[in-house]
Design an enzyme around this catalytic site. Structure first.
Site, PDB file in Angstrom:
ATOM      1  N   GLU A  22     103.815  26.627  13.659  1.00 10.12           N
ATOM      2  CA  GLU A  22     104.211  27.955  14.151  1.00 10.12           C
ATOM      3  C   GLU A  22     104.976  27.859  15.469  1.00 10.12           C
ATOM      4  O   GLU A  22     104.892  26.857  16.182  1.00 10.12           O
ATOM      5  CB  GLU A  22     102.981  28.845  14.323  1.00 10.12           C
ATOM      6  CG  GLU A  22     102.048  28.360  15.413  1.00 10.12           C
ATOM      7  CD  GLU A  22     101.350  29.510  16.118  1.00 10.12           C
ATOM      8  OE1 GLU A  22     102.053  30.432  16.578  1.00 10.12           O
ATOM      9  OE2 GLU A  22     100.125  29.469  16.222  1.00 10.12           O
ATOM     10  N   LYS A  83     107.559  38.150  19.683  1.00  5.09           N
ATOM     11  CA  LYS A  83     106.501  37.542  18.862  1.00  5.09           C
ATOM     12  C   LYS A  83     106.432  38.322  17.554  1.00  5.09           C
ATOM     13  O   LYS A  83     106.173  39.517  17.564  1.00  5.09           O
ATOM     14  CB  LYS A  83     105.199  37.640  19.666  1.00  5.09           C
ATOM     15  CG  LYS A  83     103.922  37.311  18.925  1.00  5.09           C
ATOM     16  CD  LYS A  83     102.729  37.466  19.871  1.00  5.09           C
ATOM     17  CE  LYS A  83     101.423  37.656  19.128  1.00  5.09           C
ATOM     18  NZ  LYS A  83     100.296  38.018  19.997  1.00  5.09           N
ATOM     19  N   VAL A 103     100.590  33.002  13.432  1.00  9.65           N
ATOM     20  CA  VAL A 103      99.922  32.343  12.306  1.00  9.65           C
ATOM     21  C   VAL A 103     100.167  33.151  11.027  1.00  9.65           C
ATOM     22  O   VAL A 103     100.502  32.587   9.975  1.00  9.65           O
ATOM     23  CB  VAL A 103      98.405  32.203  12.572  1.00  9.65           C
ATOM     24  CG1 VAL A 103      97.657  31.793  11.305  1.00  9.65           C
ATOM     25  CG2 VAL A 103      98.155  31.192  13.684  1.00  9.65           C
ATOM     26  N   ASP A 135      91.387  46.295  17.744  1.00  9.45           N
ATOM     27  CA  ASP A 135      92.278  45.151  17.837  1.00  9.45           C
ATOM     28  C   ASP A 135      91.750  43.978  17.014  1.00  9.45           C
ATOM     29  O   ASP A 135      90.827  43.275  17.418  1.00  9.45           O
ATOM     30  CB  ASP A 135      92.475  44.743  19.305  1.00  9.45           C
ATOM     31  CG  ASP A 135      93.593  43.722  19.468  1.00  9.45           C
ATOM     32  OD1 ASP A 135      94.137  43.253  18.440  1.00  9.45           O
ATOM     33  OD2 ASP A 135      93.934  43.392  20.621  1.00  9.45           O
ATOM     34  N   SER A 137      93.415  40.731  14.709  1.00 13.01           N
ATOM     35  CA  SER A 137      94.674  40.060  14.407  1.00 13.01           C
ATOM     36  C   SER A 137      95.049  40.155  12.930  1.00 13.01           C
ATOM     37  O   SER A 137      94.192  40.052  12.046  1.00 13.01           O
ATOM     38  CB  SER A 137      94.574  38.589  14.796  1.00 13.01           C
ATOM     39  OG  SER A 137      95.768  37.922  14.467  1.00 13.01           O
ATOM     40  N   ALA A 138      96.331  40.306  12.680  1.00 13.31           N
ATOM     41  CA  ALA A 138      96.850  40.271  11.305  1.00 13.31           C
ATOM     42  C   ALA A 138      96.665  38.884  10.694  1.00 13.31           C
ATOM     43  O   ALA A 138      96.798  38.710   9.485  1.00 13.31           O
ATOM     44  CB  ALA A 138      98.329  40.655  11.303  1.00 13.31           C
ATOM     45  N   ASP A 139      96.319  37.888  11.530  1.00 15.13           N
ATOM     46  CA  ASP A 139      96.051  36.540  11.001  1.00 15.13           C
ATOM     47  C   ASP A 139      94.937  36.583   9.950  1.00 15.13           C
ATOM     48  O   ASP A 139      94.962  35.835   8.973  1.00 15.13           O
ATOM     49  CB  ASP A 139      95.611  35.585  12.118  1.00 15.13           C
ATOM     50  CG  ASP A 139      96.739  35.230  13.084  1.00 15.13           C
ATOM     51  OD1 ASP A 139      97.878  35.677  12.861  1.00 15.13           O
ATOM     52  OD2 ASP A 139      96.467  34.513  14.063  1.00 15.13           O
ATOM     53  N   LYS A 156      89.730  31.291  19.779  1.00 15.11           N
ATOM     54  CA  LYS A 156      89.493  31.252  21.211  1.00 15.11           C
ATOM     55  C   LYS A 156      88.346  32.146  21.622  1.00 15.11           C
ATOM     56  O   LYS A 156      88.096  33.178  21.024  1.00 15.11           O
ATOM     57  CB  LYS A 156      90.759  31.620  21.960  1.00 15.11           C
ATOM     58  CG  LYS A 156      91.412  30.386  22.514  1.00 15.11           C
ATOM     59  CD  LYS A 156      92.617  30.714  23.301  1.00 15.11           C
ATOM     60  CE  LYS A 156      93.869  30.506  22.552  1.00 15.11           C
ATOM     61  NZ  LYS A 156      94.169  30.820  21.296  1.00 15.11           N
TER      62      LYS A 156
HETATM   63  N1  PSU Z   1      96.153  30.741  19.527  1.00 18.61           N
HETATM   64  C1  PSU Z   1      96.632  29.868  20.441  1.00 18.61           C
HETATM   65  N2  PSU Z   1      97.861  30.065  20.947  1.00 18.61           N
HETATM   66  C2  PSU Z   1      98.635  31.086  20.494  1.00 18.61           C
HETATM   67  C3  PSU Z   1      98.123  31.952  19.473  1.00 18.61           C
HETATM   68  C4  PSU Z   1      96.879  31.752  19.035  1.00 18.61           C
HETATM   69  O1  PSU Z   1      95.979  28.933  20.821  1.00 18.61           O
HETATM   70  O2  PSU Z   1      99.758  31.220  20.971  1.00 18.61           O
HETATM   71  C5  PSU Z   1      99.024  32.951  18.843  1.00 18.61           C
HETATM   72  C6  PSU Z   1      99.154  32.584  17.357  1.00 18.61           C
HETATM   73  O3  PSU Z   1     100.520  32.661  17.012  1.00 18.61           O
HETATM   74  C7  PSU Z   1      98.350  33.651  16.664  1.00 18.61           C
HETATM   75  C8  PSU Z   1      98.607  34.824  17.566  1.00 18.61           C
HETATM   76  O4  PSU Z   1      98.766  33.891  15.339  1.00 18.61           O
HETATM   77  O5  PSU Z   1      98.508  34.262  18.873  1.00 18.61           O
HETATM   78  C9  PSU Z   1      97.620  35.939  17.365  1.00 18.61           C
HETATM   79  O6  PSU Z   1      98.094  37.037  18.063  1.00 18.61           O
HETATM   80  P1  PSU Z   1      97.421  38.474  17.852  1.00 18.61           P
HETATM   81  O7  PSU Z   1      96.057  38.322  18.457  1.00 18.61           O
HETATM   82  O8  PSU Z   1      98.301  39.430  18.610  1.00 18.61           O
HETATM   83  O9  PSU Z   1      97.415  38.721  16.386  1.00 18.61           O
HETATM   84 MN    MN Z   2      96.086  42.289  18.252  1.00 18.73          MN
END
Ligand code: PSU
Ligand code: MN
Length: 295
Positions: A22, A83, A103, A135, A137-139, A156
């Site tokens: 990614e 992003k 991701v 909140d 994540s879409a992951d 994390k």
């Molecule tokens: N974890 C990391 N570094 C990152 C991310 C996650 O250690 O940069 C990024 C990844 O691209 C993950 C995204 O898909 O953050 C998730 O963001 P959000 O919480 O906005 O969905």
């Molecule tokens: Mn989010």
């Protein structure tokens, strides 16, 4: 709208193992100039394990699968990269924008091109206080809906880990610990939560991946949790987490800015320690993903 690097195209045609990488960790997860250095190093690690790296990003409206050095340089250094998650793909391509992929978006694009294996740092998940902020994540939905294997160091500690694990279970996403039954917490090898299934080798993970087809569960992704080889000092971790979350609240950071904000806070306030850990994680995950892809 899609462009393959010559290296990736050749590997696809010859059916050689590929590993998607990614770009959000390059543009929004790691500070310059280390980010470019790490991105190149990680690609080299994948090659050294006999697989082809396919770093994915959107450049001037074109989805790139595999990046040439000059393109990787742009992802690392161009301020205009936003992003992109899955919902941003159409707007970015139709409007000619440049964006790094999360991701979720990287899995989506990898699957479009027939790539099954993907290495990242940490997954997105359910954020703390999600009961109020919604909140998540879409992951997580991407893992439920896209058949791509993702190697990560867990999620994390900035997230609600327990809620994230519950969601993965609800979404029927298989979770395998690599040589551990402790769910890793990104900067720390043990988040305090356990994993039911442990695999001892890349070949064993490859076998589980293939078994999904036999039992009719090949429609979801799969998470391989690979604990960090270099843990962050737990006391430092505790402090960074507390202060980072407080600062995010204070500054009313929301939406897709939350994860980059907290990562940046960790890097800026740990005297480089969290960065060192982050880099080792990405390298180790890329190596394992390449070994699984080659198994
Ligand atoms: N974890 C990391 N570094 C990152 C991310 C996650 O250690 O940069 C990024 C990844 O691209 C993950 C995204 O898909 O953050 C998730 O963001 P959000 O919480 O906005 O969905
Ligand atoms: Mn989010």
């Amino acid at each position: 709208m899609i462009q393959y690097s010559s290296e990736v195209r050749a590997a696809l045609v010859e059916k050689r193992p590929l590993v998607a990488l990614e770009s959000t960790i390059i543009s929004h997860g790691l500070p310059r100039p280390k980010n470019l250095e790490v991105a190149l190093e990680v690609e080299e690690i994948v090659r050294s394990e006999g697989a082809t790296p396919a770093t994915i990003a959107i450049i001037d409206g074109v989805i790139h699968i595999g990046l040439e050095k000059t393109e990787l340089d742009r992802v690392a250094n161009d301020e205009n990269f936003t992003k992109a998650s899955i919902r941003d793909l159409a707007t970015a391509t139709a409007s000619g924008l440049s964006a790094a992929t999360t991701v979720a978006a990287t899995s989506h694009i990898a699957h479009l091109s027939g790539i099954e294996f993907f290495a990242t740092g940490g997954l997105g998940g359910v954020h703390r206080g999600a009961q109020e902020s919604w909140d998540e994540s879409a992951d997580l939905l991407a893992l439920a809906n896209i058949p791509v294997l993702v190697v990560c160091a867990g999620v994390k500690s900035i997230l609600d880990i327990q809620a994230t694990l519950e969601r993965l279970e609800t979404l029927s996403v298989p979770l395998i610990g690599y040589r551990t039954k402790k769910f890793p917490g990104f900067y720390l090898p043990d988040s305090g939560y356990t994993i039911e299934h442990e695999a001892k080798s890349a070949a064993e993970i490859g076998a589980i991946w293939r078994a999904r087809k036999e039992v009719g569960t090949a429609n979801t992704g799969l998470v391989v949790a690979n604990p960090t080889p270099l843990p962050l000092n737990p006391t430092l971790h505790e402090r960074l987490l507390k202060d980072g979350l407080a600062k995010a609240r204070e500054n009313s950071v929301t939406g897709k800015a939350v994860t980059p904000f907290l990562l940046e806070f960790f890097h800026a306030n740990s005297d480089g320690e969290s960065l060192k850990v982050n880099i080792e994680i990405i390298k180790s995950n890329s190596r394992l993903a390449a070994q699984i892809a080659s198994s």
